[in-house]
Design an enzyme around this catalytic site. Structure first.
Site, PDB file in Angstrom:
ATOM      1  N   LYS A   9      -2.052  36.292  34.594  1.00 60.22           N
ATOM      2  CA  LYS A   9      -3.174  35.999  35.487  1.00 60.22           C
ATOM      3  C   LYS A   9      -2.672  35.786  36.922  1.00 60.22           C
ATOM      4  O   LYS A   9      -1.460  35.676  37.155  1.00 60.22           O
ATOM      5  CB  LYS A   9      -3.924  34.767  34.952  1.00 60.22           C
ATOM      6  CG  LYS A   9      -4.609  35.021  33.598  1.00 60.22           C
ATOM      7  CD  LYS A   9      -5.395  33.790  33.158  1.00 60.22           C
ATOM      8  CE  LYS A   9      -6.132  34.021  31.844  1.00 60.22           C
ATOM      9  NZ  LYS A   9      -6.936  32.825  31.444  1.00 60.22           N
ATOM     10  N   TYR A  49     -14.724  39.287  30.571  1.00 59.72           N
ATOM     11  CA  TYR A  49     -15.074  37.950  30.092  1.00 59.72           C
ATOM     12  C   TYR A  49     -16.543  37.849  29.666  1.00 59.72           C
ATOM     13  O   TYR A  49     -17.107  36.747  29.649  1.00 59.72           O
ATOM     14  CB  TYR A  49     -14.754  36.913  31.167  1.00 59.72           C
ATOM     15  CG  TYR A  49     -13.281  36.534  31.242  1.00 59.72           C
ATOM     16  CD1 TYR A  49     -12.585  36.109  30.105  1.00 59.72           C
ATOM     17  CD2 TYR A  49     -12.581  36.579  32.441  1.00 59.72           C
ATOM     18  CE1 TYR A  49     -11.247  35.747  30.159  1.00 59.72           C
ATOM     19  CE2 TYR A  49     -11.232  36.215  32.509  1.00 59.72           C
ATOM     20  CZ  TYR A  49     -10.573  35.799  31.367  1.00 59.72           C
ATOM     21  OH  TYR A  49      -9.250  35.425  31.430  1.00 59.72           O
ATOM     22  N   ASN A 112      -4.238  28.941  33.479  1.00 50.68           N
ATOM     23  CA  ASN A 112      -3.393  28.884  32.279  1.00 50.68           C
ATOM     24  C   ASN A 112      -2.513  30.117  32.093  1.00 50.68           C
ATOM     25  O   ASN A 112      -2.103  30.448  30.987  1.00 50.68           O
ATOM     26  CB  ASN A 112      -4.224  28.563  31.029  1.00 50.68           C
ATOM     27  CG  ASN A 112      -5.282  29.616  30.740  1.00 50.68           C
ATOM     28  OD1 ASN A 112      -5.359  30.637  31.421  1.00 50.68           O
ATOM     29  ND2 ASN A 112      -6.073  29.390  29.712  1.00 50.68           N
ATOM     30  N   HIS A 115      -3.505  35.797  29.708  1.00 50.61           N
ATOM     31  CA  HIS A 115      -4.595  36.166  28.806  1.00 50.61           C
ATOM     32  C   HIS A 115      -4.019  36.979  27.656  1.00 50.61           C
ATOM     33  O   HIS A 115      -3.120  37.783  27.863  1.00 50.61           O
ATOM     34  CB  HIS A 115      -5.651  37.016  29.522  1.00 50.61           C
ATOM     35  CG  HIS A 115      -6.624  37.642  28.553  1.00 50.61           C
ATOM     36  ND1 HIS A 115      -7.722  36.953  28.084  1.00 50.61           N
ATOM     37  CD2 HIS A 115      -6.613  38.842  27.907  1.00 50.61           C
ATOM     38  CE1 HIS A 115      -8.361  37.722  27.208  1.00 50.61           C
ATOM     39  NE2 HIS A 115      -7.703  38.869  27.088  1.00 50.61           N
ATOM     40  N   GLU A 126     -10.451  45.479  24.988  1.00 52.89           N
ATOM     41  CA  GLU A 126      -9.785  45.128  26.252  1.00 52.89           C
ATOM     42  C   GLU A 126      -8.789  46.204  26.674  1.00 52.89           C
ATOM     43  O   GLU A 126      -8.701  46.536  27.860  1.00 52.89           O
ATOM     44  CB  GLU A 126      -9.112  43.756  26.111  1.00 52.89           C
ATOM     45  CG  GLU A 126     -10.160  42.644  25.979  1.00 52.89           C
ATOM     46  CD  GLU A 126      -9.608  41.295  25.562  1.00 52.89           C
ATOM     47  OE1 GLU A 126      -8.366  41.159  25.402  1.00 52.89           O
ATOM     48  OE2 GLU A 126     -10.417  40.356  25.391  1.00 52.89           O
TER      49      GLU A 126
HETATM   50  P1  DAT Z   1      -8.310  32.064  25.767  1.00 55.10           P
HETATM   51  O1  DAT Z   1      -7.913  32.502  27.161  1.00 55.10           O
HETATM   52  O2  DAT Z   1      -7.296  31.153  25.152  1.00 55.10           O
HETATM   53  O3  DAT Z   1      -8.705  33.222  24.871  1.00 55.10           O
HETATM   54  P2  DAT Z   1     -11.164  31.523  26.001  1.00 55.10           P
HETATM   55  O4  DAT Z   1     -11.393  32.952  25.658  1.00 55.10           O
HETATM   56  O5  DAT Z   1     -11.909  30.502  25.216  1.00 55.10           O
HETATM   57  O6  DAT Z   1      -9.612  31.154  25.935  1.00 55.10           O
HETATM   58  O7  DAT Z   1     -11.520  31.291  27.529  1.00 55.10           O
HETATM   59  C1  DAT Z   1     -11.167  32.247  28.503  1.00 55.10           C
HETATM   60  C2  DAT Z   1     -10.648  31.528  29.717  1.00 55.10           C
HETATM   61  O8  DAT Z   1     -11.672  30.742  30.296  1.00 55.10           O
HETATM   62  C3  DAT Z   1      -9.504  30.558  29.441  1.00 55.10           C
HETATM   63  O9  DAT Z   1      -8.240  31.210  29.399  1.00 55.10           O
HETATM   64  C4  DAT Z   1      -9.618  29.613  30.581  1.00 55.10           C
HETATM   65  C5  DAT Z   1     -11.108  29.544  30.851  1.00 55.10           C
HETATM   66  N1  DAT Z   1     -11.721  28.393  30.184  1.00 55.10           N
HETATM   67  C6  DAT Z   1     -11.898  28.224  28.860  1.00 55.10           C
HETATM   68  N2  DAT Z   1     -12.503  27.064  28.593  1.00 55.10           N
HETATM   69  C7  DAT Z   1     -12.707  26.470  29.811  1.00 55.10           C
HETATM   70  C8  DAT Z   1     -13.275  25.229  30.241  1.00 55.10           C
HETATM   71  N3  DAT Z   1     -13.763  24.348  29.356  1.00 55.10           N
HETATM   72  N4  DAT Z   1     -13.286  24.958  31.566  1.00 55.10           N
HETATM   73  C9  DAT Z   1     -12.805  25.840  32.460  1.00 55.10           C
HETATM   74  N5  DAT Z   1     -12.243  27.015  32.125  1.00 55.10           N
HETATM   75  C10 DAT Z   1     -12.195  27.320  30.831  1.00 55.10           C
HETATM   76 MG    MG Z   2     -10.315  34.524  24.910  1.00 52.12          MG
END
Ligand code: DAT
Ligand code: MG
Length: 148
Positions: A9, A49, A112, A115, A126
């Site tokens: 990212k 997303y 974080n 991805h 994707e």
């Molecule tokens: P991952 O990236 O582990 O697959 P995800 O698909 O649930 O996680 O979410 C996509 C991204 O969105 C994640 O990397 C960071 C952001 N995100 C997830 N939960 C969040 C939250 N509660 N507040 C802010 N950003 C969040």
């Molecule tokens: Mg995800």
């Protein structure tokens, strides 16, 4: 062989973590079959997303992922989708184990570092939205006979 979509990212690119992250998957034994530094348009970010469209953080997420270049990759290997997720660590770096990418390099959930596709269906989807077929390189690695 199974393939997954992984992406450093914008925070990971700015923090000079491309090499470190590529290196972890190389050393594990996975094979890089595609990779490019690119900017993500708002449209691509919203498509990528899409599953989070109704979440309160969606706008922030799209703003962040379009805030600077990313390093998009396709990796191949046995069980690579689930294993890469384990190597990434929990979504929120505060819960990610030391030794994982997010555990070692992340602090907050908004930034974080990496991805990774979370299922075979999302990997296909994707890879398809980020890469053309002719950008994926099929080649035989001689080291594979020492891995499999
Ligand atoms: P991952 O990236 O582990 O697959 P995800 O698909 O649930 O996680 O979410 C996509 C991204 O969105 C994640 O990397 C960071 C952001 N995100 C997830 N939960 C969040 C939250 N509660 N507040 C802010 N950003 C969040
Ligand atoms: Mg995800």
């Amino acid at each position: 062989m199974e393939k997954t979509f992984l992406m450093v990212k914008p925070d990971g690119v700015q923090r000079n973590l491309i090499g470190e992250i590529v290196s972890r998957f190389e050393r594990k034994g996975f094979q890089l079959v595609g990779g490019k530094l690119m900017s993500i348009s708002k449209e691509l970010a919203e498509e990528h997303y899409g599953e989070h469209k109704e979440r309160p953080f969606f706008g922030e997420l799209v703003d962040f992922i379009t805030s600077g270049p990313v390093f998009a990759m396709v990796w191949e290997g046995e069980n690579v989708i689930a294993t890469a997720r384990q190597m990434m660590g929990s979504t929120n770096p505060k819960d990610a184990a030391p030794g994982t990418i997010r555990g070692d390099f992340g602090v907050t959930v908004g930034k974080n570092v990496i991805h990774g596709s979370d299922s075979p269906e999302s990997a296909v989807r994707e890879i398809g939205i980020f890469f053309n077929e002719n950008e994926l390189v099929e080649y035989k690695k001689l080291t594979n006979e020492w891995i499999y």
